[in-house]
Design a protein around this motif. Sequence first.
Motif, PDB file in Angstrom:
ATOM      1  N   TYR A  30      -4.883 -27.271  76.253  1.00  0.00           N
ATOM      2  CA  TYR A  30      -4.443 -26.025  75.652  1.00  0.00           C
ATOM      3  C   TYR A  30      -5.323 -25.653  74.472  1.00  0.00           C
ATOM      4  O   TYR A  30      -5.687 -24.479  74.278  1.00  0.00           O
ATOM      5  CB  TYR A  30      -2.981 -26.141  75.182  1.00  0.00           C
ATOM      6  N   ALA A  31      -5.675 -26.641  73.656  1.00  0.00           N
ATOM      7  CA  ALA A  31      -6.500 -26.376  72.476  1.00  0.00           C
ATOM      8  C   ALA A  31      -7.898 -25.896  72.866  1.00  0.00           C
ATOM      9  O   ALA A  31      -8.458 -24.997  72.224  1.00  0.00           O
ATOM     10  CB  ALA A  31      -6.598 -27.626  71.614  1.00  0.00           C
ATOM     11  N   THR A  32      -8.465 -26.475  73.928  1.00  0.00           N
ATOM     12  CA  THR A  32      -9.797 -26.024  74.353  1.00  0.00           C
ATOM     13  C   THR A  32      -9.757 -24.592  74.857  1.00  0.00           C
ATOM     14  O   THR A  32     -10.686 -23.810  74.619  1.00  0.00           O
ATOM     15  CB  THR A  32     -10.382 -26.934  75.455  1.00  0.00           C
ATOM     16  N   LYS A  33      -8.684 -24.219  75.532  1.00  0.00           N
ATOM     17  CA  LYS A  33      -8.604 -22.857  76.043  1.00  0.00           C
ATOM     18  C   LYS A  33      -8.326 -21.851  74.921  1.00  0.00           C
ATOM     19  O   LYS A  33      -8.761 -20.691  74.989  1.00  0.00           O
ATOM     20  CB  LYS A  33      -7.534 -22.770  77.131  1.00  0.00           C
ATOM     21  N   ALA A  34      -7.620 -22.284  73.877  1.00  0.00           N
ATOM     22  CA  ALA A  34      -7.460 -21.432  72.699  1.00  0.00           C
ATOM     23  C   ALA A  34      -8.820 -21.165  72.063  1.00  0.00           C
ATOM     24  O   ALA A  34      -9.109 -20.053  71.599  1.00  0.00           O
ATOM     25  CB  ALA A  34      -6.515 -22.086  71.695  1.00  0.00           C
ATOM     26  N   TYR A  35      -9.676 -22.186  72.043  1.00  0.00           N
ATOM     27  CA  TYR A  35     -11.033 -22.009  71.537  1.00  0.00           C
ATOM     28  C   TYR A  35     -11.787 -20.976  72.376  1.00  0.00           C
ATOM     29  O   TYR A  35     -12.455 -20.087  71.832  1.00  0.00           O
ATOM     30  CB  TYR A  35     -11.787 -23.348  71.570  1.00  0.00           C
ATOM     31  N   VAL A  36     -11.707 -21.095  73.685  1.00  0.00           N
ATOM     32  CA  VAL A  36     -12.437 -20.178  74.562  1.00  0.00           C
ATOM     33  C   VAL A  36     -12.013 -18.733  74.308  1.00  0.00           C
ATOM     34  O   VAL A  36     -12.849 -17.829  74.216  1.00  0.00           O
ATOM     35  CB  VAL A  36     -12.226 -20.552  76.045  1.00  0.00           C
ATOM     36  N   LEU A  37     -10.709 -18.510  74.183  1.00  0.00           N
ATOM     37  CA  LEU A  37     -10.213 -17.150  73.946  1.00  0.00           C
ATOM     38  C   LEU A  37     -10.684 -16.632  72.593  1.00  0.00           C
ATOM     39  O   LEU A  37     -11.214 -15.515  72.493  1.00  0.00           O
ATOM     40  CB  LEU A  37      -8.686 -17.135  74.017  1.00  0.00           C
ATOM     41  N   SER A  38     -10.520 -17.419  71.542  1.00  0.00           N
ATOM     42  CA  SER A  38     -10.915 -17.001  70.203  1.00  0.00           C
ATOM     43  C   SER A  38     -12.422 -16.761  70.124  1.00  0.00           C
ATOM     44  O   SER A  38     -12.889 -15.747  69.577  1.00  0.00           O
ATOM     45  CB  SER A  38     -10.495 -18.063  69.187  1.00  0.00           C
ATOM     46  N   PHE A  39     -13.197 -17.682  70.669  1.00  0.00           N
ATOM     47  CA  PHE A  39     -14.655 -17.566  70.677  1.00  0.00           C
ATOM     48  C   PHE A  39     -15.103 -16.302  71.412  1.00  0.00           C
ATOM     49  O   PHE A  39     -15.964 -15.550  70.931  1.00  0.00           O
ATOM     50  CB  PHE A  39     -15.237 -18.815  71.337  1.00  0.00           C
TER      51      PHE A  39
END
Length: 275
Positions: free
Chosen positions: A165-174
């Motif tokens: 979940y944390a990696t996908k939050a990064y992808v969205l924010s980035f």
Amino acid sequence: MTQAPATPPLITRTSTALITGASSGIGESLARQLAARGADLILVARTETRLETLAAELRARCHVQVHVLPADLNRPGAAADLAREVRARGLSVDILVNNAGLGSYGEFSTQQTAEIDHMIAVNISALTGLTRAFLPDMLTRGRGRILNVASTAAFQPGPMMAVYYATKAYVLSFSEAVAEEVAGSGVFVTALCPGPVRTGFQAVSQLHESDLLSGPARLTILSADEVARLGVQGMLRGQRVVVAGRLNRVQTLLPRLLPRAVMTRLIARVQGRRT
């Protein structure tokens, strides 16, 4: 004179799309979608035999050029090596699709360190490295698209899949941040956020042990083809975020309506290990 806002250019016969994780699932479907629209392809994944089979099919069916570049994006320096290989072959990337991704189900304290490092390397490091490698050339040409495959998991913390979940939050924010940085340049960045998809991902990440897919609060499950179609359409329209599935779009609003602690407990309950 005020400059008119840039509009997304159409895919042409000279467009080349690089797709990671192209050997199966959403990546394979994205390759089919883009080839059907006339784009040449660079297919990237670990399994060369699957890539070659897909490449032969798309060359015959869509009459496009398809290059196969096997690569393990978990390996340190993989993104830089892949970019060098693309340039060594005299290829340029007009459409970058960062689709490769991994997930794992279970409590963070019990997961293997190598498994965690693998997720971060593929979901974050490779995606960031490839974007950095190909974005400057797109800006110089004044055209290009980047499609980063995130997830509805990006909108809230995910107990039992904390790192994923944390990696996908990064992808969205980035993706949203870079999209704003390049606004008006002719380059467009889109984050595709599907919920669960009918692919082999569930088995690999052990999601069969969770109520997320089979309990009363289960998410809408779409096919890889449906997700790919929505992703390509959104990318062509220049959308910054595409959430695949009407019910999934509604569910991504819950974190805005509920206190964050409540939302986290809710996800923990929904994703609790099945008995």
